[in-house]
Design a protein around this motif. Structure first.
Motif, PDB file in Angstrom:
ATOM      1  N   LEU A 176       0.798  -1.236   0.000  1.00 54.06           N
ATOM      2  CA  LEU A 176       0.000   0.000   0.000  1.00 54.06           C
ATOM      3  C   LEU A 176       0.827   1.281   0.000  1.00 54.06           C
ATOM      4  O   LEU A 176       0.429   2.278  -0.590  1.00 54.06           O
ATOM      5  CB  LEU A 176      -0.949   0.007   1.213  1.00 54.06           C
ATOM      6  N   MET A 177       1.994   1.246   0.646  1.00 51.16           N
ATOM      7  CA  MET A 177       2.797   2.481   0.733  1.00 51.16           C
ATOM      8  C   MET A 177       3.137   3.030  -0.654  1.00 51.16           C
ATOM      9  O   MET A 177       2.881   4.202  -0.940  1.00 51.16           O
ATOM     10  CB  MET A 177       4.085   2.236   1.526  1.00 51.16           C
ATOM     11  N   PRO A 178       3.707   2.189  -1.555  1.00 52.22           N
ATOM     12  CA  PRO A 178       4.025   2.736  -2.883  1.00 52.22           C
ATOM     13  C   PRO A 178       2.764   3.192  -3.633  1.00 52.22           C
ATOM     14  O   PRO A 178       2.785   4.232  -4.293  1.00 52.22           O
ATOM     15  CB  PRO A 178       4.678   1.553  -3.610  1.00 52.22           C
ATOM     16  N   VAL A 182       2.136   6.890  -5.292  1.00 49.47           N
ATOM     17  CA  VAL A 182       1.824   7.074  -6.713  1.00 49.47           C
ATOM     18  C   VAL A 182       0.537   7.900  -6.858  1.00 49.47           C
ATOM     19  O   VAL A 182       0.466   8.850  -7.653  1.00 49.47           O
ATOM     20  CB  VAL A 182       1.702   5.699  -7.427  1.00 49.47           C
ATOM     21  N   ILE A 183      -0.483   7.572  -6.064  1.00 46.76           N
ATOM     22  CA  ILE A 183      -1.749   8.319  -6.154  1.00 46.76           C
ATOM     23  C   ILE A 183      -1.523   9.790  -5.815  1.00 46.76           C
ATOM     24  O   ILE A 183      -1.984  10.689  -6.515  1.00 46.76           O
ATOM     25  CB  ILE A 183      -2.817   7.717  -5.206  1.00 46.76           C
ATOM     26  N   LEU A 184      -0.755  10.021  -4.753  1.00 49.97           N
ATOM     27  CA  LEU A 184      -0.526  11.413  -4.334  1.00 49.97           C
ATOM     28  C   LEU A 184       0.213  12.194  -5.415  1.00 49.97           C
ATOM     29  O   LEU A 184      -0.152  13.334  -5.744  1.00 49.97           O
ATOM     30  CB  LEU A 184       0.331  11.428  -3.077  1.00 49.97           C
ATOM     31  N   VAL A 185       1.257  11.562  -5.963  1.00 54.61           N
ATOM     32  CA  VAL A 185       2.042  12.257  -6.995  1.00 54.61           C
ATOM     33  C   VAL A 185       1.162  12.520  -8.221  1.00 54.61           C
ATOM     34  O   VAL A 185       1.171  13.618  -8.772  1.00 54.61           O
ATOM     35  CB  VAL A 185       3.308  11.434  -7.357  1.00 54.61           C
ATOM     36  N   ALA A 186       0.320  11.531  -8.598  1.00 53.03           N
ATOM     37  CA  ALA A 186      -0.564  11.738  -9.753  1.00 53.03           C
ATOM     38  C   ALA A 186      -1.508  12.910  -9.480  1.00 53.03           C
ATOM     39  O   ALA A 186      -1.739  13.759 -10.351  1.00 53.03           O
ATOM     40  CB  ALA A 186      -1.359  10.466 -10.027  1.00 53.03           C
ATOM     41  N   MET A 187      -2.016  12.983  -8.259  1.00 51.06           N
ATOM     42  CA  MET A 187      -2.932  14.097  -7.936  1.00 51.06           C
ATOM     43  C   MET A 187      -2.190  15.434  -7.963  1.00 51.06           C
ATOM     44  O   MET A 187      -2.732  16.456  -8.382  1.00 51.06           O
ATOM     45  CB  MET A 187      -3.583  13.869  -6.569  1.00 51.06           C
TER      46      MET A 187
END
Ligand code: PFF
Length: 451
Positions: A176-178, A182-187
């Motif tokens: 879950l950490m990666p 990834v979700i945060l960076v995409a946002m």
């Protein structure tokens, strides 16, 4: 315990500790508090507190955990040379703190699941802002409907903990950490394209030192403790799984950097959208469950982004819940000599009752009021404003004054040669600076001392 279980790798260690640390505190609390309390000036205060107080305390908790290989209560007993009654039971305060955080935190994770379902159904696109407000109000005050989501969260998290450290907690944290990053960076990348990006940067990062006063410093302290999961023995529990070869300085450094990075990235992911649609920033439930759904509805790509966001929120909340369940489980297993699975059922039962009471106390005609607050707010307030800072200060006093310096330094460095300066500085911070600073801020906060 016959065989000592430890984390499988450094990545595993950072994922497990990092996933406890990264949670709702980073995503919905930090960005708003930073923006409201001086932007970059607050972030600087937060960094100083994290460096001078939270990291040394995290190291102290790791030392107690790894040195004793015991739960957060027994660790004090093992290190206390005089075997006094106070230290025999002091760790129970941390257990009470874990229970109170779990009780309100799992309610919010339940809301996040409900909102992920609504995001998938596309509800935010078909309802007016007034309807979205009623959706939130009706749901949070619905009693059993809301309780069912909370109970579901607890079943899943207890299920993961029941698989043990390596096959359960470590495996899911590593997965879950990666994904969360990834979700945060995409946002964040999406945020660059929004017209409100510059205003968000100004809100979050413009330094305004005139806003820094003792109240704000206390706020930064509480936020840092909550965000770094310090002051209740969570890091003692996880410290008990640290291999002897692991470098504690590196682990706490990486974890602190990840924590701050996620907090700032969350601000960059959320606030550009808030400002692009001319909405005032808020924090907590209103930001996540009211403001953001309205914004997602108006955004290009809002459907996908809303699903990503609520998934992120659930993952962040659940991994923190898992760490708290582990604190209680390990305590019950060792203290009452019962099997792990049975201990988990006890934790599940206890937290299910308390979190259901938190939900019910939010219903309009509820009679559950403690110290003038509903139970949800009560648990939230006592844990971050009182129990965690007190727990942190007393842990520092224990490590600084009641355990031999040699023992601490040996465990801290596991006999490697680190600069005497860094070990000495951490030790002095723990022994003198942390108890004094927390005591002064605390007395100031409750009005017994003026600064
Ligand atoms: N650090 C978590 C957050 O920022 O949301 C909250 C938390 C988790 C506090 C685990 C304490 C703890 F033991």
């Amino acid at each position: 315990m016959s065989k000592i279980t430890t984390f499988g790798s450094r990545f595993g260690t950072i994922s497990v500790v990092g996933s406890s640390v990264i949670g709702l505190g980073n995503i919905w609390r930090f960005p708003y508090i930073a923006g409201e309390n001086g932007g970059a000036a607050f972030i600087l205060t937060y960094v100083i507190i994290t460096l001078m107080i939270s990291i040394p305390l995290m190291l102290s908790e790791f030392v107690l955990g790894r040195g004793s290989r015991r739960n957060s209560v027994r660790a004090f007993r093992k290190f206390d040379e005089k075997k006094s009654l106070f230290w025999r039971y002091f760790g129970v305060v941390g257990i009470a703190t874990a229970i109170s955080i779990l009780s309100f935190y799992s309610v919010i994770a339940g809301w996040a699941i409900k909102y992920l379902i609504e995001a998938v159904k596309g509800t935010f696109f078909t309802q007016s802002p007034e309807q979205l407000t009623s959706l939130l109000n009706n749901f949070t005050t619905s009693g059993w409907h809301s309780v069912s989501f909370t109970l579901f969260v607890l079943v899943v998290c207890c299920g993961v903990v029941s698989l043990g450290m390596e096959k359960g907690i470590e495996r899911y944290s590593k997965l879950l950490m990666p994904i969360m990053f990834v979700i945060l960076v995409a946002m964040c990348i999406n945020s660059f394209t929004l017209p409100g990006f510059n205003t968000a940067i100004e809100f979050l990062l413009t330094p305004d030192f005139s806003k820094i006063n003792t109240g704000v410093v206390m706020e930064a302290l509480g936020q840092s403790f909550f965000s770094m999961s310090i002051g209740l023995g969570a890091m003692i529990t996880y410290g008990a799984y640290l291999p002897k070869t692991e470098n504690l300085f590196k682990i706490s450094g990486y974890v602190a950097i990840s924590d701050l990075t996620v907090a700032v990235l969350s601000g960059l992911a959320i606030f550009p959208a808030v400002f692009s649609f001319g909405i005032n920033p808020t924090s907590g439930p209103d930001l996540v469950f009211l403001t953001l759904p309205n914004i997602f509805a108006q955004m290009t790509g809002g459907y996908i982004i809303s699903i990503m966001f609520f998934f992120l929120l659930i993952a962040a909340a659940m991994t923190s819940i898992i760490s708290l369940i582990e604190v209680l489980t390990r305590y019950i297993c060792e203290e009452f000599q019962i099997k792990r699975k049975r201990a988990i059922v006890i934790v599940w039962g206890l937290i299910s009752i308390l979190s259901s009471m938190c939900v019910i106390s939010q219903m309009p005609d509820s009679k559950i009021v403690v110290a003038g607050m509903n139970l949800f707010d009560f648990f939230d307030t006592i844990s971050s404003n009182y129990l965690m800072p007190i727990g942190g200060a007393i842990t520092a006093i224990f490590v600084g004054w009641f355990v031999s310096k040699d023992k601490i330094c040996t465990e801290l460095t596991t006999n490697r040669t680190y600069g005497v300066l860094i070990v000495g500085t951490i030790y002095r911070l723990v022994k003198f600076v942390i108890p004094i600073v927390i005591a002064l801020l605390f007395l100031n906060g409750i009005g017994l001392f003026k600064m």
